[in-house]
Design an enzyme around this catalytic site. Structure first.
Site, PDB file in Angstrom:
ATOM      1  N   HIS A   7     -21.098  46.970  62.265  1.00  0.00           N
ATOM      2  CA  HIS A   7     -21.323  48.254  62.753  1.00  0.00           C
ATOM      3  C   HIS A   7     -20.507  49.411  61.447  1.00  0.00           C
ATOM      4  CE1 HIS A   7     -21.013  48.855  66.721  1.00  0.00           C
ATOM      5  NE2 HIS A   7     -20.826  47.375  66.747  1.00  0.00           N
TER       6      HIS A   7
ATOM      7  N   HIS B 235     -13.768  40.402  69.918  1.00  0.00           N
ATOM      8  CA  HIS B 235     -13.121  41.821  69.813  1.00  0.00           C
ATOM      9  C   HIS B 235     -12.155  41.472  70.980  1.00  0.00           C
ATOM     10  CE1 HIS B 235     -15.454  45.163  69.345  1.00  0.00           C
ATOM     11  NE2 HIS B 235     -15.859  44.928  68.730  1.00  0.00           N
TER      12      HIS B 235
ATOM     13  N   HIS C  47     -13.258  50.069  64.993  1.00  0.00           N
ATOM     14  CA  HIS C  47     -13.966  51.330  65.997  1.00  0.00           C
ATOM     15  C   HIS C  47     -13.809  52.581  65.048  1.00  0.00           C
ATOM     16  CE1 HIS C  47     -17.418  47.980  66.560  1.00  0.00           C
ATOM     17  NE2 HIS C  47     -16.330  47.212  66.591  1.00  0.00           N
TER      18      HIS C  47
HETATM   19 MN   LIG Z   1     -17.042  44.747  66.418  1.00  0.00          MN
END
Ligand SMILES: [Mn+2]
Length: 415
Positions: free
Chosen positions: A84, A198, A11
């Site tokens: 994402h 995660h 991220h």
């Molecule tokens: Mn993720």
């Protein structure tokens, strides 16, 4: 014996505060540095390398600089998109990094008569065969797993890269719409490299093999920081193998200390809550720590704006805190109470809002109703909230967003 590193859900670009951005970068630099020092033969990145498909220039420069180090050390990097950084029109910084040769995308999927056909990639040095499937924004990839058509592979070492949760391995009570049953995974691979979840987990699954999620090395949700403060281990994985897996080792990365301060406002006046928080602040040692200040509940009297968050933050920073993150999303006052939806993560909140509203819509199109409708709405939202880039013209921005949205909906526009 060979070895590879498996990293996921980094991220990059998620953090918006200076000190947290610094830690985000230090963590990634440590991953890169360890891979070079340990002389891994290749690296796997299973999605959400970036927090957005087009992160700001600061983040892009940082990424290019670090991937160049791995490139110069002759360490290939194999990636799939996450939810994402996914772009249906290959408009992601991942595609830039692929074009210059720093990354290799292994998600070679194409649809043919409702079937998702996958091709493989071979690592030139180790002859390992890699097959990957990208994460999509909201779980439309679920359908990709229903009709998989795999390439025929010899008996060399095989890795499957994916970015989705597995129902049976989900340890949290929370429902994840982005999750598939374990039998949807294709059989016959030696290592299943997972992303999206995660928290680190590594399991041997009967009749399948080793499934591993390294988890995020730092944070990709605000709640991840809270889990870091609660001592959840973060890092990545190094796997040793010859024709079979020999060892899966978790490499922990810890770049900062935390202090989680939690307060319950229930039945208290704003003033009493202020006194309580100030007292606690004076008792802790905030120096060099990331302070997470979480206040929730319903005040007996007074407004939520009478809780002096600015003062708390200043006090903590003056006493040497690295950064202060305030979470007051579940703090309410009696007078101004609005209908609240109980939810922790932003994702849960979105799910619930869409669920409530989609129920009310009558439509003949099945993809717009029920669970499919929720996934569709979430994916659409993800594209629509993409911000305009610096120096991008409004008209180019509109074109870019509508191209992505139409591609996602499978609509072709006449030229
Ligand atoms: Mn993720």
């Amino acid at each position: 014996m060979y070895k590879f590193a498996h990293v996921s859900d980094i991220h990059l670009g998620f953090q918006d505060k200076k000190e947290l951005q610094k830690i985000e970068q230090e963590v990634f630099e440590e991953v890169v540095c360890t891979c070079i020092k340990q002389k891994v033969d290749f690296v796997l990145i299973t999605g959400d390398l970036f927090h957005r498909n087009l992160p700001e220039m600061r983040v892009q420069r940082f990424a290019f600089k670090n991937f160049k180090k791995l490139y110069d050390a002759k360490i290939p990097i194999y990636v799939v998109y996450g939810s994402h950084d996914f772009s249906p029109i290959e408009y992601s910084v991942i595609d830039l990094l692929t074009d210059v040769g720093y990354l290799t995308k292994v998600s070679k999927e194409h649809t043919n008569n409702e079937k998702t056909e996958l091709d493989f990639t071979e690592d030139p040095k180790t002859k390992v065969k890699l097959v990957g499937i990208s994460g999509r924004t909201a779980g439309i990839d679920k359908e990709n797993y229903e009709n998989l058509e795999l390439p025929v592979l010899d008996n060399s070492f095989k890795i499957f890269l994916f970015h989705i949760g597995i129902d049976e391995l989900n340890s949290s009570s929370e429902i994840d719409t982005n999750s598939i049953p374990i039998e949807s995974l294709p059989k016959g691979f030696d290592y299943y490299a997972g992303g999206h979840v995660h928290v680190f987990s590594h399991k041997q699954v009967k009749n399948l093999g080793e499934i591993c999620y390294p988890g995020t090395p730092f944070a990709g949700y605000h709640s991840d920081l809270e889990e870091n403060a609660k001592q959840v281990k973060r890092g990545f994985v190094i796997v040793e193998f010859d024709n079979k897996i020999k060892n899966v080792k978790f490499c922990e990365i810890k770049k900062t200390d935390y202090e989680l301060l939690e307060f319950n406002a229930n039945g208290k006046t704003a003033n009493a809550l202020n006194i309580e928080i100030l007292k606690k602040i004076s008792q802790i040692i905030p120096e060099n720590k990331i302070i997470l200040l979480k206040v929730q509940g319903e005040l007996k009297s007074g407004k939520t704006t009478e809780v002096n968050f600015i003062e708390f933050k200043e006090k903590l920073l003056q006493s040497g805190a690295r950064e202060v993150n305030v979470n007051r999303i579940n703090l309410f006052s009696k007078k101004y109470h609005i209908e609240k939806i109980e939810a922790g993560k932003k994702e849960e909140l979105e799910n619930k809002i869409f669920e409530e509203n989609i129920k009310k819509i009558k439509t003949e199109q099945p993809e717009l109703s029920g669970e499919k409708g929720i996934l569709f709405a979430k994916e659409l939202l993800q594209f629509l909230k993409e911000p305009i880039n610096t120096n991008e013209k409004k008209i180019d921005y509109q074109k870019r967003i509508s191209a992505a949205v139409l591609a996602m909906m499978g609509i072709e526009m006449e030229k």
